[in-house]
Design an enzyme around this catalytic site. Sequence first.
Site, PDB file in Angstrom:
ATOM      1  N   ASP A  39      -6.546  45.679  10.280  1.00 33.75           N
ATOM      2  CA  ASP A  39      -6.776  45.139   8.931  1.00 33.75           C
ATOM      3  C   ASP A  39      -8.187  45.461   8.451  1.00 33.75           C
ATOM      4  O   ASP A  39      -9.106  45.634   9.253  1.00 33.75           O
ATOM      5  CB  ASP A  39      -6.558  43.622   8.959  1.00 33.75           C
ATOM      6  CG  ASP A  39      -6.315  43.062   7.571  1.00 33.75           C
ATOM      7  OD1 ASP A  39      -6.040  43.843   6.635  1.00 33.75           O
ATOM      8  OD2 ASP A  39      -6.400  41.827   7.421  1.00 33.75           O
ATOM      9  N   GLY A  40      -8.350  45.534   7.131  1.00 35.72           N
ATOM     10  CA  GLY A  40      -9.682  45.627   6.535  1.00 35.72           C
ATOM     11  C   GLY A  40     -10.059  47.010   6.019  1.00 35.72           C
ATOM     12  O   GLY A  40     -11.220  47.215   5.645  1.00 35.72           O
ATOM     13  N   ASN A  41      -9.101  47.924   5.963  1.00 37.56           N
ATOM     14  CA  ASN A  41      -9.425  49.255   5.416  1.00 37.56           C
ATOM     15  C   ASN A  41      -9.918  49.153   3.974  1.00 37.56           C
ATOM     16  O   ASN A  41     -10.868  49.822   3.570  1.00 37.56           O
ATOM     17  CB  ASN A  41      -8.187  50.163   5.421  1.00 37.56           C
ATOM     18  CG  ASN A  41      -7.752  50.560   6.818  1.00 37.56           C
ATOM     19  OD1 ASN A  41      -8.477  50.316   7.771  1.00 37.56           O
ATOM     20  ND2 ASN A  41      -6.576  51.158   6.927  1.00 37.56           N
ATOM     21  N   TRP A  44     -13.407  47.520   3.726  1.00 39.34           N
ATOM     22  CA  TRP A  44     -14.407  48.462   4.241  1.00 39.34           C
ATOM     23  C   TRP A  44     -14.777  49.463   3.138  1.00 39.34           C
ATOM     24  O   TRP A  44     -15.961  49.733   2.901  1.00 39.34           O
ATOM     25  CB  TRP A  44     -13.831  49.203   5.453  1.00 39.34           C
ATOM     26  CG  TRP A  44     -14.741  50.224   6.051  1.00 39.34           C
ATOM     27  CD1 TRP A  44     -15.654  50.017   7.047  1.00 39.34           C
ATOM     28  CD2 TRP A  44     -14.838  51.616   5.695  1.00 39.34           C
ATOM     29  NE1 TRP A  44     -16.313  51.193   7.337  1.00 39.34           N
ATOM     30  CE2 TRP A  44     -15.825  52.189   6.514  1.00 39.34           C
ATOM     31  CE3 TRP A  44     -14.181  52.426   4.767  1.00 39.34           C
ATOM     32  CZ2 TRP A  44     -16.183  53.532   6.442  1.00 39.34           C
ATOM     33  CZ3 TRP A  44     -14.529  53.761   4.688  1.00 39.34           C
ATOM     34  CH2 TRP A  44     -15.525  54.300   5.513  1.00 39.34           C
ATOM     35  N   HIS A  56      -8.211  53.889   4.099  1.00 43.63           N
ATOM     36  CA  HIS A  56      -7.064  54.186   4.977  1.00 43.63           C
ATOM     37  C   HIS A  56      -7.299  55.488   5.735  1.00 43.63           C
ATOM     38  O   HIS A  56      -6.948  55.602   6.912  1.00 43.63           O
ATOM     39  CB  HIS A  56      -5.775  54.266   4.151  1.00 43.63           C
ATOM     40  CG  HIS A  56      -5.419  52.964   3.502  1.00 43.63           C
ATOM     41  ND1 HIS A  56      -5.412  51.769   4.197  1.00 43.63           N
ATOM     42  CD2 HIS A  56      -5.072  52.648   2.221  1.00 43.63           C
ATOM     43  CE1 HIS A  56      -5.078  50.783   3.375  1.00 43.63           C
ATOM     44  NE2 HIS A  56      -4.871  51.294   2.168  1.00 43.63           N
ATOM     45  N   GLU A  86       5.981  43.685   3.639  1.00 39.95           N
ATOM     46  CA  GLU A  86       5.349  43.108   2.440  1.00 39.95           C
ATOM     47  C   GLU A  86       4.390  44.097   1.772  1.00 39.95           C
ATOM     48  O   GLU A  86       4.019  43.907   0.613  1.00 39.95           O
ATOM     49  CB  GLU A  86       4.575  41.838   2.807  1.00 39.95           C
ATOM     50  CG  GLU A  86       5.449  40.634   3.156  1.00 39.95           C
ATOM     51  CD  GLU A  86       6.147  40.752   4.491  1.00 39.95           C
ATOM     52  OE1 GLU A  86       5.568  41.345   5.427  1.00 39.95           O
ATOM     53  OE2 GLU A  86       7.294  40.277   4.603  1.00 39.95           O
ATOM     54  N   ARG A  90       2.147  46.591  -2.803  1.00 36.06           N
ATOM     55  CA  ARG A  90       0.869  47.176  -3.261  1.00 36.06           C
ATOM     56  C   ARG A  90       1.132  48.214  -4.355  1.00 36.06           C
ATOM     57  O   ARG A  90       2.278  48.589  -4.600  1.00 36.06           O
ATOM     58  CB  ARG A  90       0.148  47.809  -2.071  1.00 36.06           C
ATOM     59  CG  ARG A  90      -0.218  46.747  -1.042  1.00 36.06           C
ATOM     60  CD  ARG A  90      -1.107  47.279   0.023  1.00 36.06           C
ATOM     61  NE  ARG A  90      -1.455  46.209   0.945  1.00 36.06           N
ATOM     62  CZ  ARG A  90      -2.432  46.271   1.818  1.00 36.06           C
ATOM     63  NH1 ARG A  90      -3.169  47.355   1.914  1.00 36.06           N
ATOM     64  NH2 ARG A  90      -2.689  45.245   2.615  1.00 36.06           N
ATOM     65  N   LEU A 150       1.023  56.299  28.268  1.00 33.35           N
ATOM     66  CA  LEU A 150       1.005  55.237  27.246  1.00 33.35           C
ATOM     67  C   LEU A 150       2.172  55.377  26.265  1.00 33.35           C
ATOM     68  O   LEU A 150       2.433  56.471  25.757  1.00 33.35           O
ATOM     69  CB  LEU A 150      -0.308  55.351  26.457  1.00 33.35           C
ATOM     70  CG  LEU A 150      -0.470  54.378  25.290  1.00 33.35           C
ATOM     71  CD1 LEU A 150      -0.859  52.989  25.794  1.00 33.35           C
ATOM     72  CD2 LEU A 150      -1.530  54.879  24.304  1.00 33.35           C
ATOM     73  N   GLU A 226      -2.538  36.621  24.346  1.00 26.51           N
ATOM     74  CA  GLU A 226      -3.879  36.092  24.092  1.00 26.51           C
ATOM     75  C   GLU A 226      -4.348  36.676  22.759  1.00 26.51           C
ATOM     76  O   GLU A 226      -4.172  37.878  22.505  1.00 26.51           O
ATOM     77  CB  GLU A 226      -4.842  36.526  25.207  1.00 26.51           C
ATOM     78  CG  GLU A 226      -4.496  35.960  26.562  1.00 26.51           C
ATOM     79  CD  GLU A 226      -4.668  34.436  26.633  1.00 26.51           C
ATOM     80  OE1 GLU A 226      -5.590  33.911  25.990  1.00 26.51           O
ATOM     81  OE2 GLU A 226      -3.858  33.798  27.339  1.00 26.51           O
TER      82      GLU A 226
HETATM   83  C1  IPE Z   1      -1.009  43.122   7.827  1.00 24.11           C
HETATM   84  O1  IPE Z   1      -2.117  43.252   7.002  1.00 24.11           O
HETATM   85  C2  IPE Z   1      -0.227  44.403   7.837  1.00 24.11           C
HETATM   86  C3  IPE Z   1      -0.891  45.559   8.417  1.00 24.11           C
HETATM   87  C4  IPE Z   1      -2.051  45.573   9.025  1.00 24.11           C
HETATM   88  C5  IPE Z   1      -0.148  46.773   8.318  1.00 24.11           C
HETATM   89  P1  IPE Z   1      -2.108  42.723   5.489  1.00 24.11           P
HETATM   90  O2  IPE Z   1      -3.439  43.047   4.947  1.00 24.11           O
HETATM   91  O3  IPE Z   1      -0.922  43.266   4.780  1.00 24.11           O
HETATM   92  O4  IPE Z   1      -1.906  41.163   5.697  1.00 24.11           O
HETATM   93  P2  IPE Z   1      -2.282  39.952   4.733  1.00 24.11           P
HETATM   94  O5  IPE Z   1      -1.688  40.261   3.387  1.00 24.11           O
HETATM   95  O6  IPE Z   1      -3.776  39.877   4.682  1.00 24.11           O
HETATM   96  O7  IPE Z   1      -1.696  38.737   5.384  1.00 24.11           O
HETATM   97  C1  IPE Z   2      -4.937  47.408   6.603  1.00 21.76           C
HETATM   98  O1  IPE Z   2      -5.993  47.334   5.720  1.00 21.76           O
HETATM   99  C2  IPE Z   2      -3.996  48.556   6.327  1.00 21.76           C
HETATM  100  C3  IPE Z   2      -2.699  48.153   5.745  1.00 21.76           C
HETATM  101  C4  IPE Z   2      -2.284  46.936   5.566  1.00 21.76           C
HETATM  102  C5  IPE Z   2      -1.830  49.215   5.326  1.00 21.76           C
HETATM  103  P1  IPE Z   2      -5.835  46.628   4.288  1.00 21.76           P
HETATM  104  O2  IPE Z   2      -5.391  47.667   3.316  1.00 21.76           O
HETATM  105  O3  IPE Z   2      -4.963  45.444   4.380  1.00 21.76           O
HETATM  106  O4  IPE Z   2      -7.325  46.210   3.992  1.00 21.76           O
HETATM  107  P2  IPE Z   2      -7.819  44.868   3.271  1.00 21.76           P
HETATM  108  O5  IPE Z   2      -7.227  43.719   4.036  1.00 21.76           O
HETATM  109  O6  IPE Z   2      -7.316  44.927   1.863  1.00 21.76           O
HETATM  110  O7  IPE Z   2      -9.300  44.917   3.372  1.00 21.76           O
HETATM  111 MG    MG Z   3      -5.339  43.478   4.722  1.00 22.84          MG
END
Ligand code: IPE
Ligand code: IPE
Ligand code: MG
Length: 260
Positions: A39-41, A44, A56, A86, A90, A150, A226
């Site tokens: 998460d967090g692309n 960032w 991404h 979900e 986007r 792996l 964990e």
């Molecule tokens: C969860 O991240 C899905 C992936 C990392 C692919 P999201 O960014 O979609 O989750 P929420 O919306 O913050 O719960």
């Molecule tokens: C995770 O990063 C990648 C996917 C869910 C596809 P996000 O795109 O959710 O990044 P944030 O949460 O908006 O920072």
């Molecule tokens: Mg996210």
Amino acid sequence: MPSPTAATPPPAAVRSAEAIESLGIEPARLPRHIAIIMDGNGRWATAKGLTRSDGHREGAKTVRAVVTECARLGLDALTLYSFSTENWSRSPDEVNTLMGLYVEYLAAELPTMLDNNVRFRQIGRREGLPDEVLRRLDQATQATADNTGLTLVLAINYGARTEITDAVRALARQVRDGSLDPEAITADDIAAHLYTAGLPDPDLLIRTAGERRLSNYLLWQVSYAELCTVDACWPDFGVDELHAALRDFAARHRKFGKEQ
Ligand code: IPE
Ligand code: IPE
Ligand code: MG
């Protein structure tokens, strides 16, 4: 049998035991299966004045580094959450970028997967994914099917509720056909009908970008995992952060409901 020459590399199991010990972790205290919510692309990229798509793209580089390190350490499985059921909500622009990146990543990484003895598989619903993505997923799955290192699992168009729904449907069909007695259904029967059938449950679940929720990920399988949340956004996560999570995991006391 001739003794190995200096040029003969040690077997993979010995190499990975050395790699793990060099981290200060006993090999027996390493997880067999790590699941990651990458998460967090977006955050960032926004923090750097870049587009979410740039985020991404940068995230794909982290995938490469983490997969290679997990293969080197001799883990059994790594399951990466890359697109949830979900995430279709986007913008079309972002969804298209992501689908394009899966095609690019799978094509570019196949030789590395083969070099690292990685076996690839996908979890998630196939319906809804573009044909080119499906073609690359199938290609990577088939080309790496005989590898023994792996198992890299890409969760794409994945949602745990959809997965459990699909499993319930499959079991209900067997009950309808008369081949399954509802009273005889066990937890193992349910696990065997999930997309992850045949994989050990994750021992360690890592989520980046500081969030502390599951977001519909592996709800059945993480029952005794964990949990480790990391503040770094996924593009800033790297081998050092992975090692820190492994050390944290190695120090945990797993009880599985027992008294001590
Ligand atoms: C969860 O991240 C899905 C992936 C990392 C692919 P999201 O960014 O979609 O989750 P929420 O919306 O913050 O719960
Ligand atoms: C995770 O990063 C990648 C996917 C869910 C596809 P996000 O795109 O959710 O990044 P944030 O949460 O908006 O920072
Ligand atoms: Mg996210």
